[in-house]
Design a protein around this motif. Structure first.
Motif, short mmCIF file in Angstrom:
data_model
loop_
_atom_site.label_atom_id
_atom_site.label_comp_id
_atom_site.label_asym_id
_atom_site.label_seq_id
_atom_site.Cartn_x
_atom_site.Cartn_y
_atom_site.Cartn_z
N ASN A 151 1.02 -1.16 0.14
CA ASN A 151 -0.03 -0.02 0.01
C ASN A 151 0.76 1.14 -0.04
O ASN A 151 0.43 2.24 0.29
CB ASN A 151 -1.16 0.02 1.23
N THR A 152 2.00 1.07 -0.25
CA THR A 152 3.04 2.23 -0.39
C THR A 152 2.69 3.04 -1.44
O THR A 152 2.62 2.58 -2.50
CB THR A 152 4.49 1.92 -0.54
N PRO A 153 2.70 4.43 -1.27
CA PRO A 153 2.24 5.11 -2.56
C PRO A 153 3.67 5.28 -3.39
O PRO A 153 4.70 5.40 -3.00
CB PRO A 153 1.92 6.67 -1.91
N ILE A 154 3.23 5.26 -4.58
CA ILE A 154 4.44 5.07 -5.56
C ILE A 154 4.06 6.08 -6.93
O ILE A 154 2.66 5.87 -7.17
CB ILE A 154 4.45 3.84 -6.14
N SER A 155 4.88 6.67 -7.12
CA SER A 155 4.52 7.62 -8.34
C SER A 155 4.27 6.93 -9.62
O SER A 155 4.91 5.80 -9.79
CB SER A 155 5.62 8.74 -8.53
N ARG A 156 3.74 7.18 -10.66
CA ARG A 156 3.26 6.74 -12.10
C ARG A 156 4.87 6.54 -12.67
O ARG A 156 4.92 5.44 -13.26
CB ARG A 156 2.31 7.41 -12.79
N SER A 157 5.70 7.49 -12.46
CA SER A 157 6.78 7.41 -13.17
C SER A 157 7.90 6.44 -12.60
O SER A 157 8.52 5.63 -13.27
CB SER A 157 7.60 8.61 -13.25
N SER A 158 7.68 6.33 -11.30
CA SER A 158 8.49 5.14 -10.69
C SER A 158 7.86 3.79 -10.94
O SER A 158 8.75 2.85 -11.20
CB SER A 158 8.49 5.41 -9.13
N CYS A 159 6.77 3.71 -10.89
CA CYS A 159 6.03 2.46 -11.45
C CYS A 159 6.43 2.08 -12.78
O CYS A 159 6.93 0.87 -12.92
CB CYS A 159 4.35 2.71 -11.47
N ARG A 160 6.31 2.98 -13.84
CA ARG A 160 6.85 2.62 -15.07
C ARG A 160 8.27 2.26 -15.07
O ARG A 160 8.75 1.38 -15.99
CB ARG A 160 6.68 3.72 -16.19
N THR A 188 3.04 -1.39 -14.43
CA THR A 188 1.77 -0.29 -14.86
C THR A 188 0.98 -0.11 -13.96
O THR A 188 0.81 -0.84 -13.07
CB THR A 188 1.20 -1.02 -16.15
N CYS A 189 0.54 1.31 -14.04
CA CYS A 189 -0.73 1.60 -12.92
C CYS A 189 -2.03 1.05 -13.57
O CYS A 189 -2.46 1.48 -14.69
CB CYS A 189 -0.74 3.13 -12.87
#
Length: 88
Positions: free
Chosen positions: A45-54, A59-60
């Motif tokens: 449940n840690t918040p992660i930015s979309r760019s970090s995810c990519r 993928t988000c």
């Protein structure tokens, strides 16, 4: 017929050597290992930015991760960052 068999065997061996070489290079790169360990160590449940995810190769998604995917964190409310598990 023998020549065709020998050529296909040679091609198979070349591809195997290339694959092993790439795997060894990735395993020896400490920056990639550190990033992968950090992403995998983060709670779901840690918040992660979309760019970090990519950047982590994920993928988000909207809602839930598909079967065979691992939730790395949350891009936003009800938007999990999902990464495909290797070998599935």
């Amino acid at each position: 017929m023998k020549i065709l068999f020998l050529l296909s065997a040679l091609l198979f061996l070349v591809l195997q050597v290339q694959t092993q070489h790439k795997a060894q290079e990735e395993a020896q790169d400490p920056a990639l290992q550190d990033e992968a360990e950090a992403v995998m160590a983060a709670p779901e449940n840690t918040p992660i930015s979309r760019s970090s995810c990519r950047r982590s190769g994920a993928t988000c998604r909207v809602g839930f991760c598909f079967g065979g995917e691992l939730k790395l964190g949350s891009c936003a409310f009800l938007r999990p960052c999902c990464k495909e598990l290797p070998g599935l």
